[in-house]
Design an enzyme around this catalytic site. Structure first.
Site, PDB file in Angstrom:
ATOM      1  CG  ASP A 205      -1.825   1.208   1.285  1.00  0.00           C
ATOM      2  OD1 ASP A 205      -2.580   1.423   0.326  1.00  0.00           O
ATOM      3  OD2 ASP A 205      -1.765   1.942   2.285  1.00  0.00           O
ATOM      4  CG  HIS A 286      -8.898   7.930   3.434  1.00  0.00           C
ATOM      5  ND1 HIS A 286     -10.183   8.085   2.963  1.00  0.00           N
ATOM      6  CD2 HIS A 286      -9.010   7.665   4.763  1.00  0.00           C
ATOM      7  CE1 HIS A 286     -11.036   7.934   3.967  1.00  0.00           C
ATOM      8  NE2 HIS A 286     -10.346   7.675   5.071  1.00  0.00           N
ATOM      9  NE  ARG A 287       0.014   5.578   2.748  1.00  0.00           N
ATOM     10  CZ  ARG A 287       0.117   4.822   3.831  1.00  0.00           C
ATOM     11  NH1 ARG A 287      -0.487   3.651   3.862  1.00  0.00           N
ATOM     12  NH2 ARG A 287       0.795   5.230   4.872  1.00  0.00           N
ATOM     13  CB  SER A 288      -6.629   3.881  -3.278  1.00  0.00           C
ATOM     14  OG  SER A 288      -7.770   4.027  -2.458  1.00  0.00           O
TER      15      SER A 288
END
Length: 369
Positions: A205, A286-288
Site C-alpha cells: 500500500d 485513503h491512500r488510493s
C-alpha cells in the site's frame, strides 16, 4: 557550476524499449509528480524492468545541490537543509550551488541498517564532543531515484525503514542520545518477480503506483525487441545516437509536465469519483484516493492539459488500485481498464441522478416557502 557525470556502462535508451507502455508511463508519472510515492513493477525476468528504470535518469532535468554536501541538499530549500548545511547557513557561510544530472542509487538486497540509514560515530562524539555522521544510501538517494531490485526479498525491517523515510522525506538517526537528520526525498522504484514471494499488504500500500508486466506474445514484436537489443550490444554509441532525437523530445515533455503539474485543475466530480473507485474495489484507507488524484494530475500535465478529466482518472486508477484492491481468497483483486471505464460511466450516472434529485428537493423546498 554544472557537473557532467557519465555512466561507466552504456544505458539502453528509454524510448527504444518496445511495448510495456503501462510500466513506462507509471515511471514517467513519478518523474512529473515526484510526490506520487514511487512505483512497484511486478513481472517475470527479462521483461525490461531494470532496463527501463536505469534509462530514466537520462530523461530527467538536472538538479541544483549544495556543493560538497554529502546529503545533496537543495540550496533553494533551506527548510530542508541537513544539520551541517543548516549550521553553516546560520553562521552566514555561503553555500555554493552546483548543478548535477539526476542519479540512480541502487539498494542491494544484503544492505544493513547502518548502510541504509547511515551511522553516527559515537566514540568521536563521546571523546571529542563532535558529531560525525557517516552518510548512508538514503543520503545518496536524496534528489535521486532509489532503485530496489527484488524488493520482495529485502527484509521487512529494512522495507519498513525505507518506506517511513520515503513518506516523511527526512532521515532521522539517533544513537545513545546523539541525533542527526538530513533530507531524503527520492523516487522509490521497486521491481520483483511474484514467483519469488510477495510483499506484505501494508507495504504494498505504501507504493504509490503498481504495474504488472509480462513478455510480449506477438512474434513480430519479440523479433524487433531482439533486433534492437543486439544492435545496442553491437554498437551502443551508434544505437544511442539513433534514438537521441526521441530521447530529447521525451525529456522536453517531462520538463514541461513538471512545470505544469502544480497548475492542473481537478474538477469537483473527480474527487468523488476517485473515492467511489476505491470503495468499489474495497481498498482500505485513503491512500488510493490521494494517489489517483495525483496520478490524474500528472497525466494531464504530461499531456499538456490544464485540467484533469475522467479519462485521466480511469488511467490513474489502473495504476493506483491493483495492489490495493481487496483479495478474495487467494485471488488478487483484478483491475482492468475496461471494467474501470464501465464503472466510471455507472458511477457518473449515479452521481448525476443524485445531484438531480437533490436539486429537485431544494426546488420543492423553495416553492413551499
Amino acid at each position: 557550476m554544472k557537473i557532467k557525470e557519465s555512466p561507466l556502462q552504456p544505458i539502453y535508451p528509454f524510448t527504444a524499449i518496445l511495448g510495456q507502455e503501462n510500466m513506462k508511463l507509471a515511471l514517467l508519472l513519478n518523474v512529473v509528480h515526484p510526490s506520487l510515492g514511487g512505483v512497484l513493477i511486478r513481472g517475470h525476468r527479462g521483461t525490461a524492468k531494470s532496463t527501463a528504470v536505469r534509462a530514466l535518469p537520462s530523461l530527467m532535468p538536472s538538479v541544483r545541490e549544495v556543493q560538497d554536501c554529502p546529503f545533496h541538499c537543495d540550496p533553494d530549500r533551506p527548510r530542508l537543509f541537513c544539520d551541517n548545511c543548516a549550521s553553516s547557513a546560520s553562521r552566514g557561510e555561503p553555500l555554493a550551488p552546483v548543478e548535477r544530472p539526476k542519479r540512480l542509487v541502487n539498494l542491494p538486497i544484503g544492505t544493513t541498517e547502518d548502510r541504509l540509514l547511515g551511522s553516527l560515530d559515537l566514540e568521536q562524539a563521546l571523546t571529542q564532543g563532535k558529531r560525525r555522521f557517516e552518510p548512508g544510501l538514503l543520503a545518496q538517494a536524496n534528489g535521486a531515484i532509489l532503485y530496489v531490485d527484488e524488493v520482495n526479498l529485502l527484509s521487512d525491517h529494512l522495507v519498513d525503514l525505507l518506506l517511513d523515510v520515503a513518506g516523511m522525506g527526512v532521515n532521522y538517526v539517533e544513537r545513545e542520545g546523539i541525533s542527526f537528520q538530513h533530507p531524503s526525498r527520492f523516487i522509490l522504484v521497486g521491481t520483483m518477480n511474484p514467483e519469488e514471494g510477495d510483499l506484505r499488504p501494508q507495504l504494498l500500500d505504501r507504493f504509490g503506483l503498481c504495474v504488472d508486466v509480462e513478455g510480449s506474445r506477438d512474434p513480430a514484436e519479440r523479433a524487433e525487441i531482439a533486433r534492437r537489443r543486439l544492435a545496442f550490444e553491437s554498437d551502443p554509441d551508434e544505437f544511442t545516437e539513433q534514438w537521441a532525437e526521441q530521447e530529447a523530445d521525451l525529456a522536453a515533455r517531462i520538463a514541461e509536465g513538471m512545470e505544469r503539474v502544480g497548475d492542473v485543475r481537478i474538477p469537483a466530480e473527480l474527487w468523488e469519483l476517485a473515492a467511489r473507485f476505491s470503495i468499489s474495489y474495497e481498498a482500505e484507507g485513503h491512500r488510493s484516493d490521494l494517489t489517483m488524484i495525483k496520478a490524474a494530475t500528472a497525466l494531464a500535465a504530461f499531456h499538456g492539459h490544464a485540467e484533469a478529466d475522467t479519462r485521466d482518472l480511469v488511467r490513474a486508477a489502473e495504476f493506483s488500485l491493483p495492489h490495493r484492491a481487496k483479495k478474495h481468497g487467494l485471488r488478487h483483486g483484478k483491475v482492468e481498464r475496461k471494467k474501470i471505464e464501465e464503472l466510471a460511466e455507472q458511477l457518473s450516472r449515479e452521481m448525476q441522478e443524485q445531484q438531480a434529485a437533490a436539486g429537485g428537493s431544494v426546488k420543492k423546498k423553495l416553492q413551499a416557502l
